[in-house]
Design an enzyme around this catalytic site. Structure first.
Site, PDB file in Angstrom:
ATOM      1  N   GLY A  14       0.858  -1.182   0.000  1.00 45.66           N
ATOM      2  CA  GLY A  14       0.000   0.000   0.000  1.00 45.66           C
ATOM      3  C   GLY A  14       0.892   1.229   0.000  1.00 45.66           C
ATOM      4  O   GLY A  14       2.097   1.136  -0.295  1.00 45.66           O
ATOM      5  N   LEU A  15       0.342   2.363   0.357  1.00 44.27           N
ATOM      6  CA  LEU A  15       1.141   3.595   0.322  1.00 44.27           C
ATOM      7  C   LEU A  15       2.360   3.493   1.217  1.00 44.27           C
ATOM      8  O   LEU A  15       3.453   3.930   0.848  1.00 44.27           O
ATOM      9  CB  LEU A  15       0.287   4.780   0.760  1.00 44.27           C
ATOM     10  CG  LEU A  15      -0.796   5.192  -0.223  1.00 44.27           C
ATOM     11  CD1 LEU A  15      -1.634   6.312   0.365  1.00 44.27           C
ATOM     12  CD2 LEU A  15      -0.180   5.628  -1.545  1.00 44.27           C
ATOM     13  N   ALA A  16       2.186   2.908   2.404  1.00 47.27           N
ATOM     14  CA  ALA A  16       3.294   2.854   3.355  1.00 47.27           C
ATOM     15  C   ALA A  16       4.400   1.936   2.839  1.00 47.27           C
ATOM     16  O   ALA A  16       5.575   2.312   2.831  1.00 47.27           O
ATOM     17  CB  ALA A  16       2.793   2.383   4.717  1.00 47.27           C
ATOM     18  N   HIS A 238     -16.520   5.908  10.707  1.00 48.69           N
ATOM     19  CA  HIS A 238     -16.726   7.024   9.782  1.00 48.69           C
ATOM     20  C   HIS A 238     -18.212   7.339   9.718  1.00 48.69           C
ATOM     21  O   HIS A 238     -19.026   6.437   9.596  1.00 48.69           O
ATOM     22  CB  HIS A 238     -16.206   6.651   8.391  1.00 48.69           C
ATOM     23  CG  HIS A 238     -16.010   7.832   7.496  1.00 48.69           C
ATOM     24  ND1 HIS A 238     -17.059   8.586   7.037  1.00 48.69           N
ATOM     25  CD2 HIS A 238     -14.882   8.416   7.002  1.00 48.69           C
ATOM     26  CE1 HIS A 238     -16.568   9.572   6.279  1.00 48.69           C
ATOM     27  NE2 HIS A 238     -15.261   9.478   6.250  1.00 48.69           N
ATOM     28  N   ARG A 299     -14.508  13.135  12.968  1.00 51.17           N
ATOM     29  CA  ARG A 299     -15.363  11.972  12.733  1.00 51.17           C
ATOM     30  C   ARG A 299     -15.977  11.395  13.998  1.00 51.17           C
ATOM     31  O   ARG A 299     -17.122  10.947  13.980  1.00 51.17           O
ATOM     32  CB  ARG A 299     -14.548  10.893  12.035  1.00 51.17           C
ATOM     33  CG  ARG A 299     -14.203  11.347  10.655  1.00 51.17           C
ATOM     34  CD  ARG A 299     -13.238  10.436   9.984  1.00 51.17           C
ATOM     35  NE  ARG A 299     -12.974  10.986   8.660  1.00 51.17           N
ATOM     36  CZ  ARG A 299     -12.088  10.504   7.822  1.00 51.17           C
ATOM     37  NH1 ARG A 299     -11.377   9.451   8.165  1.00 51.17           N
ATOM     38  NH2 ARG A 299     -11.915  11.046   6.648  1.00 51.17           N
ATOM     39  N   HIS A 366     -14.113   2.126  10.049  1.00 46.13           N
ATOM     40  CA  HIS A 366     -13.331   2.715   8.964  1.00 46.13           C
ATOM     41  C   HIS A 366     -11.822   2.581   9.116  1.00 46.13           C
ATOM     42  O   HIS A 366     -11.111   2.333   8.148  1.00 46.13           O
ATOM     43  CB  HIS A 366     -13.708   4.190   8.883  1.00 46.13           C
ATOM     44  CG  HIS A 366     -13.032   4.941   7.778  1.00 46.13           C
ATOM     45  ND1 HIS A 366     -13.167   4.573   6.455  1.00 46.13           N
ATOM     46  CD2 HIS A 366     -12.229   6.038   7.789  1.00 46.13           C
ATOM     47  CE1 HIS A 366     -12.473   5.409   5.704  1.00 46.13           C
ATOM     48  NE2 HIS A 366     -11.893   6.292   6.481  1.00 46.13           N
ATOM     49  N   GLU A 404      -1.015   2.070   8.324  1.00 44.57           N
ATOM     50  CA  GLU A 404      -2.145   1.891   9.233  1.00 44.57           C
ATOM     51  C   GLU A 404      -1.860   0.820  10.283  1.00 44.57           C
ATOM     52  O   GLU A 404      -2.460   0.811  11.362  1.00 44.57           O
ATOM     53  CB  GLU A 404      -3.423   1.552   8.446  1.00 44.57           C
ATOM     54  CG  GLU A 404      -4.659   1.646   9.331  1.00 44.57           C
ATOM     55  CD  GLU A 404      -5.968   1.536   8.591  1.00 44.57           C
ATOM     56  OE1 GLU A 404      -6.025   1.827   7.373  1.00 44.57           O
ATOM     57  OE2 GLU A 404      -6.964   1.136   9.233  1.00 44.57           O
TER      58      GLU A 404
HETATM   59  C1  FAD Z   1     -12.860   3.848   1.815  1.00 41.03           C
HETATM   60  C2  FAD Z   1     -11.678   4.515   2.453  1.00 41.03           C
HETATM   61  C3  FAD Z   1     -11.360   5.829   2.137  1.00 41.03           C
HETATM   62  C4  FAD Z   1     -10.272   6.461   2.729  1.00 41.03           C
HETATM   63  N1  FAD Z   1      -9.988   7.755   2.371  1.00 41.03           N
HETATM   64  C5  FAD Z   1      -8.911   8.355   2.922  1.00 41.03           C
HETATM   65  C6  FAD Z   1      -8.576   9.701   2.560  1.00 41.03           C
HETATM   66  O1  FAD Z   1      -9.240  10.330   1.737  1.00 41.03           O
HETATM   67  N2  FAD Z   1      -7.503  10.250   3.130  1.00 41.03           N
HETATM   68  C7  FAD Z   1      -6.732   9.585   4.037  1.00 41.03           C
HETATM   69  O2  FAD Z   1      -5.763  10.151   4.500  1.00 41.03           O
HETATM   70  N3  FAD Z   1      -7.012   8.307   4.370  1.00 41.03           N
HETATM   71  C8  FAD Z   1      -8.082   7.685   3.845  1.00 41.03           C
HETATM   72  N4  FAD Z   1      -8.379   6.385   4.208  1.00 41.03           N
HETATM   73  C9  FAD Z   1      -7.440   5.632   5.044  1.00 41.03           C
HETATM   74  C10 FAD Z   1      -6.281   5.113   4.197  1.00 41.03           C
HETATM   75  O3  FAD Z   1      -6.748   4.738   2.932  1.00 41.03           O
HETATM   76  C11 FAD Z   1      -5.570   3.918   4.792  1.00 41.03           C
HETATM   77  O4  FAD Z   1      -5.350   4.112   6.132  1.00 41.03           O
HETATM   78  C12 FAD Z   1      -4.223   3.708   4.091  1.00 41.03           C
HETATM   79  O5  FAD Z   1      -4.404   3.635   2.704  1.00 41.03           O
HETATM   80  C13 FAD Z   1      -3.515   2.480   4.589  1.00 41.03           C
HETATM   81  O6  FAD Z   1      -2.366   2.260   3.805  1.00 41.03           O
HETATM   82  P1  FAD Z   1      -1.291   1.152   4.169  1.00 41.03           P
HETATM   83  O7  FAD Z   1      -0.174   1.335   3.218  1.00 41.03           O
HETATM   84  O8  FAD Z   1      -0.986   1.220   5.608  1.00 41.03           O
HETATM   85  O9  FAD Z   1      -2.012  -0.227   3.950  1.00 41.03           O
HETATM   86  P2  FAD Z   1      -2.853  -0.872   2.730  1.00 41.03           P
HETATM   87  O10 FAD Z   1      -3.059   0.059   1.605  1.00 41.03           O
HETATM   88  O11 FAD Z   1      -4.037  -1.485   3.368  1.00 41.03           O
HETATM   89  O12 FAD Z   1      -1.902  -2.002   2.193  1.00 41.03           O
HETATM   90  C14 FAD Z   1      -1.656  -3.163   2.919  1.00 41.03           C
HETATM   91  C15 FAD Z   1      -0.766  -4.040   2.084  1.00 41.03           C
HETATM   92  O13 FAD Z   1      -0.367  -5.144   2.862  1.00 41.03           O
HETATM   93  C16 FAD Z   1      -0.598  -6.338   2.162  1.00 41.03           C
HETATM   94  N5  FAD Z   1      -0.837  -7.370   3.163  1.00 41.03           N
HETATM   95  C17 FAD Z   1      -1.685  -7.343   4.220  1.00 41.03           C
HETATM   96  N6  FAD Z   1      -1.567  -8.458   4.951  1.00 41.03           N
HETATM   97  C18 FAD Z   1      -0.614  -9.199   4.358  1.00 41.03           C
HETATM   98  C19 FAD Z   1      -0.015 -10.441   4.653  1.00 41.03           C
HETATM   99  N7  FAD Z   1      -0.355 -11.162   5.725  1.00 41.03           N
HETATM  100  N8  FAD Z   1       0.916 -10.914   3.818  1.00 41.03           N
HETATM  101  C20 FAD Z   1       1.299 -10.201   2.715  1.00 41.03           C
HETATM  102  N9  FAD Z   1       0.786  -9.018   2.414  1.00 41.03           N
HETATM  103  C21 FAD Z   1      -0.155  -8.518   3.223  1.00 41.03           C
HETATM  104  C22 FAD Z   1      -1.743  -6.050   1.253  1.00 41.03           C
HETATM  105  O14 FAD Z   1      -1.713  -6.924   0.173  1.00 41.03           O
HETATM  106  C23 FAD Z   1      -1.420  -4.623   0.849  1.00 41.03           C
HETATM  107  O15 FAD Z   1      -0.499  -4.609  -0.202  1.00 41.03           O
HETATM  108  C24 FAD Z   1      -9.487   5.756   3.641  1.00 41.03           C
HETATM  109  C25 FAD Z   1      -9.799   4.443   3.963  1.00 41.03           C
HETATM  110  C26 FAD Z   1     -10.896   3.828   3.400  1.00 41.03           C
HETATM  111  C27 FAD Z   1     -11.259   2.455   3.824  1.00 41.03           C
END
Ligand code: FAD
Lengths: 646, 248
Positions: A14-16, A238, A299, A366, A404
């Site tokens: 994901g983004l992180a 949310h 929220r 959310h 997250e």
């Molecule tokens: C509908 C919605 C709208 C949102 N809108 C906003 C917004 O407008 N602004 C804002 O700031 N935030 C928003 N958020 C929050 C934000 O989108 C998330 O908190 C953020 O994108 C999380 O990113 P991440 O990189 O931590 O994880 P994620 O994008 O969830 O990526 C997780 C990654 O880990 C991988 N993974 C997970 N478990 C495993 C495993 N066991 N083995 C291998 N791979 C695994 C997945 O495949 C994925 O690639 C929104 C959230 C939702 C649900």
């Protein structure tokens, strides 16, 4: 001596995960990027509304300091302040970087970045790309990582699942155990460091605004291996989502940022078409109760107000748990340009056109403010030392967490559009520290005895064998649904100790029934069932952290609201009185008359509560239960004070 | 009496196994979509003949038509299963995996080739580094509007499934990649490395192999003007060729 090239495993794209991978590759370190599904399909694509940075392009007087203040206040002061401060000061540079990567952000007439308003602030601070900002940001990072893949620095293992960490005899992380979701093979990867960027746990609640793979399983598995889990009880609800059988789709806060108004008919029996209900017969409860922030209160506040209107006042639309979110006063062209993505979703999934009919929405699970506990190192000037290997490191040396899945940045309640920021900021910020960590390691991965890896693999092989041999009566997917329904009913917007106690008993019961599961499919090839059963096991443990954390925290803070312990704020109270009070207190006995009637008593209670509860809750796995303790929060820069949004 | 829905699914146990059809009868629920029906099968994997079978396997993630995972062929039309509400669909509903990608299992296919092809087409912006070197280039609203239209491509494969030119065993790059090349070439910084994107599109499997059937734009769930992108890339490659001829 030949310099060895370090190798880091990043789990999650994901983004992180992608920003961490990009930054680490830039330091010349090899990255193995592991993900459940192709990284371009990660949950981050769901993010709609935008990403915050106090660039002040509209001359409103915004600044990173105000962003910092809004964020710690929004989080009810539970976040470590040096981190939030650093993030808010880095935010403008992050937006400029994403812009340079080609993100199609909306623009002003002069061609600069456009910003809109979001909840919990009075400034236009949110950069956005239509209403698909997360997708656009993710793609830009995915492209940079593809560039490194092309150059041979990144190896992607998509369709692979992280199961657990490999620990050597001194409990240092030396790699991870992975599951090939196609062949079913289990294997280990050795590495200098492992980064978990596995996202949030929305699936715990069965239905949420999250994606299908957001099970929190990776974090829970790591907690079961000894990692600390922080602030679990803080789950963001949310205020605005739409119903669905498979998921609750979000209507972004940007709908309100662009002028959306929330209301219900004053008369619950008024079942006229909403467009025919005159202004005088509408109750704009957020605008009336919060004149300053209006529809853009944070929220936690908005969700509680909707709960109050729907359940306690019985004013839900058509007698159901729903309120209107109205954009019909805006022009269709404006809406297409700024919110097209989400309005399409609404129309597609409900059949109603939100440009002409008010949307019907209700609150949904959310985001998790809590997550794996991670460390940081302050630079002594209120910001972060970006070179420190401690940044984002979990309580297991060599194992990092980011995005997250970590517990920092958002305290007890996250402000909208701050998560995309925290994900990218922390992914990038941690890069130099991880590189430094790999340089200080006493042993290279090759020097670790192979038995360490063999043991880890064998443990998981026997675990999966055991899962595949489960031949009881319970269906894993139905049991998951029951777990979700339990949490939805009891660990949501309004929490009560009696219900939380029952929830813990129910979780115990679900754990017992887990033993009677049937593994519906025992084949080897591309079989998701055993993997899901393992995830369910982890989810059971994670839900216990959340429910127990909620039970023990006898106060109201951010998203955690327990009416039994509410300290009611006097109507005319001004949060600055509290600062006054603290100052007065430092040199004299404060007299009742110094403040309006009742205020001193309120402030004393507030102070006492903060002394007791302004602490991160930390769960550690001990004899099948989370053992919860409390850690101080670094609140050295902005004095914690009562929150107020009217 | 409560209504039910019949769903016929084309299944396959593994890439080498023979495909077969299996029908399920499910209770009709409000706001149900194809995904929720597949989830219901997981909870009760019994086919219409009353036989307990293995749950159906498919891919999904975001469930709101922005990740592209759950693309499949529903009643003969390629689209995302999450956005396919049950109510308006003709019954019985048929579900099939996409046919232009290697089969994995049931409704799962392997679209790795799409990501590899993006790599070939240099689908990124070459930046100097991630350190803070200030703002990006100013971009006028019209250009950004066009760019945003193109940038929403979620690599789902609908365009390729519908394209007569794209097959399991050839090397045609296809409309999604052409459109992405156009997207990066539009960006002020991206344009500096235009040639790196055009070169691969001029080889075998490139733009010259497009048969102009125009199915792609019709099935794109994001309404990306793919035929316009094809024409534009055709123009850019022609110019590039002429330029090269003059230089050489
Ligand atoms: C509908 C919605 C709208 C949102 N809108 C906003 C917004 O407008 N602004 C804002 O700031 N935030 C928003 N958020 C929050 C934000 O989108 C998330 O908190 C953020 O994108 C999380 O990113 P991440 O990189 O931590 O994880 P994620 O994008 O969830 O990526 C997780 C990654 O880990 C991988 N993974 C997970 N478990 C495993 C495993 N066991 N083995 C291998 N791979 C695994 C997945 O495949 C994925 O690639 C929104 C959230 C939702 C649900």
């Amino acid at each position: 001596m030949i310099k060895r090239q370090a190798k880091v495993v990043v789990v999650g794209g994901g983004l992180a995960g992608l920003s961490a991978a990009m930054k680490i590759c830039e330091a010349g370190i090899r990255v193995v990027l592991v993900s459940h599904q192709p990284v371009k399909r990660s949950h981050s694509v769901c993010a709609q509304g935008g990403i915050n940075a106090a660039i002040d392009s509209k001359g409103e007087g915004d600044s990173p300091d105000i962003h910092f203040y809004d964020t710690v206040k929004g989080g009810d002061f539970l976040a470590h302040q040096p981190l939030v401060n650093d993030m808010c000061h880095q935010a403008p540079a992050i937006i400029h970087l994403m812009d340079r990567l080609g993100v199609a952000f909306n623009r002003t007439a002069e061609g600069h970045l456009e910003f809109r308003r979001f909840g919990g602030t009075l400034y236009s601070r949110t950069a956005f790309a239509g209403a698909t900002t997360g997708q656009q940001l993710l793609y830009a990072l995915d492209e940079q990582v593809r560039r490194y893949e092309h150059d041979g620095l990144v190896e992607k293992l998509e369709w692979h699942e992280y199961l657990g960490v490999v620990l050597d005899e001194s409990q240092v992380c030396r790699g991870g155990v992975f599951h090939d979701l196609r062949t079913g093979a289990l294997f280990t990867i050795s590495a200098d460091a492992v980064i978990l960027a596995t996202g949030g746990p929305g699936q715990l609640y069965g239905k949420s605004t999250g994606s299908a793979v957001c099970t929190g399983s990776a974090a829970a598995a790591t907690y079961l291996q000894g990692a600390k889990y922080g602030n679990g009880e803080f789950i963001q609800i949310h205020p605005t989502a739409i119903p669905g059988q498979d998921k609750l789709r979000l209507m972004s806060e940007s709908a309100r940022g662009e002028g959306g108004r929330v209301w219900v008919p004053k008369d619950p029996k008024d079942n006229r078409n909403p467009t025919e209900i005159p202004e005088s017969a509408r109750y704009y409860f957020l605008e009336e109760n919060y004149p300053l922030f209006g529809n853009l209160v944070p929220r936690d506040v908005a969700s509680r107000e909707i709960y109050e209107v729907v359940y306690n006042k019985g004013l839900g639309v058509g007698g159901e748990a729903m309120v209107y979110l109205d954009l019909t006063h805006k022009s269709p062209e404006f809406l297409d340009d700024r919110l097209g993505g989400i309005l399409d979703i609404y129309e597609k999934f409900t059949g109603d056109n939100p440009k002409t009919t008010p949307m019907k929405i209700f609150p949904a699970v959310h985001y998790s403010m809590g997550g794996l506990w991670v460390d940081y190192e302050s630079d002594g000037n209120g910001l972060i030392d970006h070179q420190s290997p401690r940044n984002q490191m979990t309580s297991i040396p060599g194992l990092y967490a980011v995005g997250e899945v970590d517990y920092q940045y958002h305290g007890a309640n996250r402000l909208g559009a701050n998560s995309l920021l925290s994900c990218i900021y922390s992914g990038i910020m941690m890069g130099p520290g991880v590189a430094n960590y790999t340089k200080t390691l006493d042993k290279a991965p090759e020097d670790i005895p192979s038995s360490v890896f063999d043991q880890a693999r064998i443990k998981w092989e026997s675990r999966f064998k055991e899962i595949k041999s489960m031949n009881g009566k319970e269906n894993p997917y139905s049991l998951h649904q029951e777990l979700g329904e339990t949490l939805l009913a009891n660990v949501l917007i309004v929490r009560e100790n009696k219900k939380l106690e029952k929830t813990l008993l129910k979780i115990d019961e679900i754990e017992t029934r887990f033993g009677d599961l049937q593994c519906l499919d025992t084949s080897d090839w591309s079989n998701p069932t055993p993997s899901f059963i393992n995830q369910l096991y982890n989810m059971i443990h994670l839900s216990r952290i959340i429910a127990k954390g909620a039970l023990l925290r006898d106060e109201c803070r951010g998203a955690h609201y327990k009416p039994e312990f509410e300290i009611v704020q006097p109507d005319e109270f001004d949060p600055h009185e509290y600062i006054d009070y603290l100052e007065k207190k430092s040199y004299e006995e404060v007299r009742e008359e110094a403040f309006p009637p009742g205020h001193l008593e309120y402030m004393k209670k507030f102070e006492e509560n903060n002394n007791h509860w302004l602490k991160s809750s930390i769960a550690v796995y001990k004899s099948n239960q989370p053992e919860i303790s409390y850690e101080d929060v670094d609140a050295s820069q902005v004095t914690p004070r009562p929150r107020k949004y009217n | 009496m409560s209504q039910t829905v019949l769903i016929k699914i084309r299944r396959k146990d593994n890439p080498n196994a023979a495909p077969y059809w299996e029908t399920f009868e499910l209770p009709e629920k409000p706001f149900a979509n194809v995904i929720s029906c597949l989830q219901d099968i997981q909870k009760n994997p019994v086919n219409i003949g009353g036989v307990r079978v293995k749950p159906v396997v498919w891919d999904c993630n975001c469930l709101e038509e922005v990740c592209g995972s759950c693309t499949m062929v529903i009643n003969g039309k390629v689209r995302q299963a999450c956005a396919a509400l049950i109510d308006p669909l003709e019954k019985p509903i048929t579900l099939e995996p996409m046919s232009k990608f290697p089969a994995v299992r049931d409704l799962q296919v392997d679209r790795a080739r799409m990501f590899k092809d993006l790599e070939q087409a240099h689908a990124w912006i070459d930046i100097d580094g991630t350190h803070d070197i200030g703002e990006g280039p100013a971009i006028d609203q019209e250009t950004r509007h066009k760019a945003y239209e193109l940038s929403q491509c979620m690599t789902c494969g609908c365009c390729l499934e519908s394209c007569p030119q794209y097959t399991l065993d050839n090397n045609f790059l296809g409309p999604a990649v052409f459109s992405q090349a156009r997207y990066f070439n539009m960006h002020p910084t991206g344009a500096m490395h235009k040639d790196k994107r055009l070169e691969p599109l001029m080889k075998e499997g490139g733009i010259a192999n497009c048969g102009n059937a125009q199915n792609c734009a019709a099935v794109c769930p994001k309404h990306i003007p793919l035929t316009e992108s094809i024409a534009e890339i055709g123009r850019q490659t022609t110019f590039h060729l002429i330029k090269k001829l003059f230089v050489e």
